[in-house]
Scaffold this motif. Structure first.
Motif: not given
Length: 264
Positions: A73, A75-76, A98-101, A104, A124, A126-128
């Motif tokens: 997967q 990462e963005p 979205k999806d940046v945590h 990273s 941080d 759930d969405n990002g």
């Protein structure tokens, strides 16, 4: 391999080393042997089951005929996300990418620490990662060492004119040798917009004074990061024209399409 100007050649050799039957020995020198992109490369190679042996500034990469991970997967792109996070402080809004945590492994995630120093609230979810700008839209200038996430120098340079005090960006001399001389480009274009910006030899960087933007056309020097960062100034004050905006295609082809959608 000298890392002073760029660590990306080290990353390339690390990844290619697994293809050499006798393996590869690599010795690094220079000021960026602990650079973010080297760390990122090593982390990803480990995820793929590639063992890289390190002793001080020397690497040994053994031959490996196969990778041990069937699905990966990606990462963005955190570097691209930072332009949108910068909007939070410039416009006093909340931005979620979205999806940046915080997990990273990309070096530019450190730019969020800069936004925190400017008064942003960061969470941080759930969405990002969510970044909320200050309620009154004001923020201070700061002194920050950006050596390890220097791609965001231009982003902070776009934020700095609207701060309440001077901004100093340190240890970025190596960005002279990237897509363009980025230090020279920042100074020229901020000066064109009526902002006092000077090179600081003692800091190996630049200083930027707050001021009033004079609308003008911005030269991009065929550099995608100059184009994307200086667009942010236009979102705050308007009247900014980005010349050769299509240079963004190098890393973010639909950047301006997204900007248009967000500002409708």
């Amino acid at each position: 391999m000298d890392t002073t100007v760029s660590s990306q050649f080290v990353s390339a050799l690390l990844m290619a080393g697994v293809m050499i039957p006798e393996g590869l020995k690599l010795k690094m020198s220079g000021s960026r042997t602990e650079g973010a992109y080297i760390k990122l490369t090593l982390s990803m190679m480990k995820q793929f089951g590639i063992d890289v042996f390190r002793k001080e500034n020397q690497f040994y990469i053994p031959f490996n005929s196969s990778y041990q991970i069937p699905v990966y997967q990606v990462e963005p792109d955190v570097s691209g996300a930072c332009y949108f996070y910068a909007m939070s402080v410039l416009l006093g809004i909340t931005v979620v990418v979205k999806d940046v945590h915080f997990t990273s492994i990309q070096g530019d995630i450190k730019f969020l620490d800069v936004l925190k120093q400017l008064g942003c609230s960061i969470e941080d979810t759930d969405n990002g990662i969510s970044v909320r700008g200050t309620k009154d839209g004001t923020y201070p200038g700061i002194v920050v060492d950006m050596n390890d996430f220097s791609d965001q120098t231009m982003t902070l340079a776009a934020i700095a004119p609207f701060a309440t005090s001077e901004t100093i960006i340190k240890n970025i001399a190596h960005i002279r040798f990237q897509e363009t001389d980025r230090i020279c480009a920042i100074v020229k274009e901020l000066t064109r917009l009526g902002i006092k910006c000077e090179e600081c030899e003692e800091y190996k960087g630049i200083s930027i004074q707050p001021g009033t933007i004079i609308p003008a056309a911005v030269e991009t020097y065929d550099d995608h990061r100059i184009a994307m960062a200086f667009t942010l100034i236009g979102l705050r004050v308007g009247g900014i024209v980005i010349n050769n905006y299509k240079c963004c295609a190098k890393t973010f082809e639909n950047y301006f399409d997204i900007i248009d959608d967000l500002t409708k």
